[in-house]
Design a protein around this motif. Sequence first.
Motif: not given
Length: 243
Positions: A71-94
């Motif tokens: 799995l390859h995930v690339s992201f970039e915030v176009i406007y609005g400032g910083d953001i948090s991005v995380y990857l987890r197993d779907a079976t893991a708690p939210q």
Amino acid sequence: MLSQRTLTGWLRVTCLLLIFCRLSTSEKVLGVETDEFDFDGLPGAQHEFKIEIGAGREECFYQPIVKGGKLHVSFEVIYGGDISVYLRDATAPQHVPNVDAHVNVRDGVMLMSAEQAGAYAICLDNTASRMASKLVYVYLVTYVEEEWSKYRQEIEDLQLTVTNFSETIKNVQQSITDSLVHQASSRMNVIRDWYLITGNNTYVQRMSIAMCLVIVISSCVQVYFVRRLFRYTNVTSTKKPRA
């Protein structure tokens, strides 16, 4: 007899049909047909989108991955400032990033290799911001190296087949062109021979008529002079009888 344009058109239609049949039989993902995602015939999934995350909100996307897939995930915030991005197993708690996480960043890349088949969640967390929304560009792709290598080999084989077919079409077109040139040359030779034969026929006829006239005139002159050689009178020039 088909013209060159008609034959070329039929060859192109045949080539397109072969390519379409080849591509229509490869709309599978890792050898298994699926209706859940649009894989575009590739050995994996590929998604590219922009999404606006409202203030104080979190958005998650779930992507199934086969065992051994990457799995390859690339992201970039176009406007609005910083953001948090995380990857987890779907079976893991939210809100539990048990695979990878990027906290308060403007862009980043996440890579992982799935040891077990299952779904994974890609979450965009904007809960830290109470006023501003964020517009985020996300590019996601999953693949299996072995299947991707097979896919590339199939594409290369297909390109080689198309190249060979194109060379065959070029050879056929060249042969057709040579045949047309030969036919045009033959037609010109026929026309030249026809004019030559017609001219020779006219020449022979005129010469034959002229020779016939010469022969007739010569015969008449010969008869006239021969008759004059044997012509005589019974009296002399003084009107006396000959002895």
